[in-house]
Design a protein around this motif. Sequence first.
Motif, PDB file in Angstrom:
ATOM      1  N   MET A   1       0.840  -1.195   0.000  1.00  0.00           N
ATOM      2  CA  MET A   1       0.000   0.000   0.000  1.00  0.00           C
ATOM      3  C   MET A   1       0.875   1.246   0.000  1.00  0.00           C
ATOM      4  SD  MET A   1      -2.990   1.049   2.703  1.00  0.00           S
ATOM      5  CE  MET A   1      -2.036   2.183   3.696  1.00  0.00           C
ATOM      6  N   THR A   2       0.634   2.146  -0.953  1.00  0.00           N
ATOM      7  CA  THR A   2       1.406   3.391  -0.941  1.00  0.00           C
ATOM      8  C   THR A   2       0.861   4.313   0.151  1.00  0.00           C
ATOM      9  OG1 THR A   2      -0.063   4.139  -2.683  1.00  0.00           O
ATOM     10  CG2 THR A   2       2.124   3.423  -3.364  1.00  0.00           C
ATOM     11  N   PRO A   3       1.777   4.951   0.882  1.00  0.00           N
ATOM     12  CA  PRO A   3       1.315   5.805   1.980  1.00  0.00           C
ATOM     13  C   PRO A   3       0.545   7.012   1.468  1.00  0.00           C
ATOM     14  CG  PRO A   3       3.703   5.917   1.736  1.00  0.00           C
ATOM     15  CD  PRO A   3       3.225   4.900   0.760  1.00  0.00           C
ATOM     16  N   LEU A   4      -0.483   7.412   2.220  1.00  0.00           N
ATOM     17  CA  LEU A   4      -1.305   8.558   1.831  1.00  0.00           C
ATOM     18  C   LEU A   4      -0.583   9.869   2.065  1.00  0.00           C
ATOM     19  CD1 LEU A   4      -4.868   7.733   3.213  1.00  0.00           C
ATOM     20  CD2 LEU A   4      -4.221   8.108   0.841  1.00  0.00           C
ATOM     21  N   PHE A   5       0.283   9.875   3.088  1.00  0.00           N
ATOM     22  CA  PHE A   5       0.922  11.138   3.472  1.00  0.00           C
ATOM     23  C   PHE A   5       2.426  11.058   3.283  1.00  0.00           C
ATOM     24  CE2 PHE A   5      -2.924  10.632   5.917  1.00  0.00           C
ATOM     25  CZ  PHE A   5      -3.589  11.803   5.614  1.00  0.00           C
ATOM     26  N   SER A   6       3.012  12.120   2.703  1.00  0.00           N
ATOM     27  CA  SER A   6       4.448  12.105   2.476  1.00  0.00           C
ATOM     28  C   SER A   6       5.182  12.870   3.573  1.00  0.00           C
ATOM     29  CB  SER A   6       4.763  12.718   1.110  1.00  0.00           C
ATOM     30  OG  SER A   6       4.231  14.024   1.070  1.00  0.00           O
ATOM     31  N   ASP A   7       4.452  13.667   4.362  1.00  0.00           N
ATOM     32  CA  ASP A   7       5.132  14.433   5.408  1.00  0.00           C
ATOM     33  C   ASP A   7       5.042  13.714   6.758  1.00  0.00           C
ATOM     34  OD1 ASP A   7       2.442  14.812   5.502  1.00  0.00           O
ATOM     35  OD2 ASP A   7       2.523  16.941   6.008  1.00  0.00           O
ATOM     36  N   THR A   8       5.925  14.120   7.643  1.00  0.00           N
ATOM     37  CA  THR A   8       5.985  13.504   8.967  1.00  0.00           C
ATOM     38  C   THR A   8       5.592  14.542  10.003  1.00  0.00           C
ATOM     39  OG1 THR A   8       7.670  11.930   8.299  1.00  0.00           O
ATOM     40  CG2 THR A   8       7.558  12.462  10.649  1.00  0.00           C
ATOM     41  N   ILE A   9       4.616  14.171  10.847  1.00  0.00           N
ATOM     42  CA  ILE A   9       4.104  15.139  11.819  1.00  0.00           C
ATOM     43  C   ILE A   9       4.669  14.846  13.203  1.00  0.00           C
ATOM     44  CG2 ILE A   9       2.006  15.718  10.579  1.00  0.00           C
ATOM     45  CD1 ILE A   9       0.506  13.668  12.285  1.00  0.00           C
ATOM     46  N   VAL A  10       4.739  15.886  14.016  1.00  0.00           N
ATOM     47  CA  VAL A  10       5.267  15.733  15.372  1.00  0.00           C
ATOM     48  C   VAL A  10       4.442  16.598  16.321  1.00  0.00           C
ATOM     49  CG1 VAL A  10       6.953  17.621  15.168  1.00  0.00           C
ATOM     50  CG2 VAL A  10       7.371  15.774  16.789  1.00  0.00           C
ATOM     51  N   ALA A  11       4.279  16.128  17.548  1.00  0.00           N
ATOM     52  CA  ALA A  11       3.608  16.937  18.577  1.00  0.00           C
ATOM     53  C   ALA A  11       3.891  16.341  19.940  1.00  0.00           C
ATOM     54  CB  ALA A  11       2.102  16.974  18.341  1.00  0.00           C
ATOM     55  N   LEU A  12       3.727  17.181  20.949  1.00  0.00           N
ATOM     56  CA  LEU A  12       3.769  16.712  22.327  1.00  0.00           C
ATOM     57  C   LEU A  12       2.452  15.982  22.585  1.00  0.00           C
ATOM     58  CD1 LEU A  12       4.993  16.773  25.218  1.00  0.00           C
ATOM     59  CD2 LEU A  12       3.731  18.901  25.572  1.00  0.00           C
ATOM     60  N   SER A  13       2.506  14.719  23.000  1.00  0.00           N
ATOM     61  CA  SER A  13       1.275  13.952  23.179  1.00  0.00           C
ATOM     62  C   SER A  13       0.812  13.868  24.627  1.00  0.00           C
ATOM     63  CB  SER A  13       1.451  12.536  22.617  1.00  0.00           C
ATOM     64  OG  SER A  13       1.351  12.598  21.209  1.00  0.00           O
ATOM     65  N   THR A  14       1.640  14.326  25.536  1.00  0.00           N
ATOM     66  CA  THR A  14       1.211  14.394  26.930  1.00  0.00           C
ATOM     67  C   THR A  14       0.827  15.843  27.235  1.00  0.00           C
ATOM     68  OG1 THR A  14       3.577  14.502  27.404  1.00  0.00           O
ATOM     69  CG2 THR A  14       2.488  12.423  27.860  1.00  0.00           C
TER      70      THR A  14
END
Length: 472
Positions: A1-14
Amino acid sequence: MTPLFSDTIVALSTPPGAGALAVVRLSGPSAVDITAAVFSKKSFAAAAGHTLHYGAIREAGGELIDEVVVALYRAPRSFTREDVVEISCHGSDYVVRQVLALLLRHGARLAEAGEFTKRAFLNGALDLAQAEAVADLIAADSALSHRVALNQLRGGFSQELRDLRGRLIKFAALLELELDFGEEDVEFADRTGLAHLLAEVRGVVAGLLRSFELGNVIKNGITAVIAGRPNAGKSTLLNALLREERAIVSAIPGTTRDFIEDEVSIEGLRFRFVDTAGLRDNPADEVEAIGVSRTRQRVRQAALLVYLFDLAELSPAQVHTEIAELTAGLDLPVLAVGNKADLATAEQLAAFEQAFRQAERPGAAPMPLVLLAAGQNQGLEALQAALVAQVRGSALENTASATIVTNVRHARALETAASHLAAVQAGLDTGRGTELLAADLRHALAALGEITGEISSEDLLTSIFTQFCIGK
Ligand code: GDP
């Protein structure tokens, strides 16, 4: 399956702020490479999924930011189905800011609100109802709301909807058959069979809609107004229920001038108790007069009325009369609560109870009556049991389905489906053309499909996921 998103996201999850640990999460095709670029452990870039790695995060110049533990999840075995990295660092705002800034410099993008869950949905890890359950689960603050959200997250509701759609599609297929063979006058879709199937499906939709009442109670709590004459002990009762001195307790009649609200969880149900100014027919002053009219207003908005009275002050007949006046024109469950039982003998209490039953309107369902002594903390368990029974009785008995709908969006979609199904029913009854029946049926199917996201629009997704916090 080709990935839908080409960018990588980041966030504080706590949650932001100081804590022992903070978790910074990345998701996307470069999650591993971006982490590897700032992480001291050389074997990380080629590591297998579902592994933990201890090491240091350093600035480009080599300056140490923090010692961390990194969890690695390889696609598709992750929450978002993408490569996911969770960096557990020390929970200081400064450290988190430095780590985030470093990851952004290496090519990650700050995630939008709800974007991790949105990716999980778009990558097929969750359907829409399940994704929404993630938000509910995070917000759950009682045993019941937790259980309902968890059931939805695990797909209980989605399965029920799939069954429902399956049955409707079967129905639609029968109509199509009739369309094909209509001119030859073949009765494939015999009307009674169709009506039967339709009635069944409408019953399930109606049951789900009714469960929304209970779902609302579970999610938002139930508002119970405590009303009664001055000095009946309303503030004392509220305090006893809340086990803290929130209300003003006073021996002077009419001192509880404003409303005091608080929440208490009883057997997993959240009750929001509202104490009211004393109800009296001839207010002693203007301030009190405002309080009385506002009390009646509050009673009108309540889901439950706790009518509190002093056992020594009112006769059973008077209690019935005052409750009837207070609830005139309202369909509101009422609990009659006689206070200051400590001042009466067991014989007097028994006699009161008997007279209370005799004064009841013939034919009406018996009104729950609890006798207690709020000031002595006596009889509170009986009151709590009666409160829970009152809510469960009115909401749960109507809910045949194990699924409880808690989400307003889902309830609206079910309402739309119900109205289109009603149109199909009307069409069947009046012998409308099969094409028109099929059109209504398609609308009903679309409404149900919106709940799980089989049918969705960008606007809908945006409105759902922006209600999430960043990092979810
Ligand atoms: P409110 O005006 O309805 O809010 O009544 P309060 O809670 O201020 O109570 C009025 C008075 O009744 C206070 O003096 C309380 O101490 C007293 N009281 C409340 N509950 C009890 C009880 O269970 N037994 C007795 N003997 N007195 C009580």
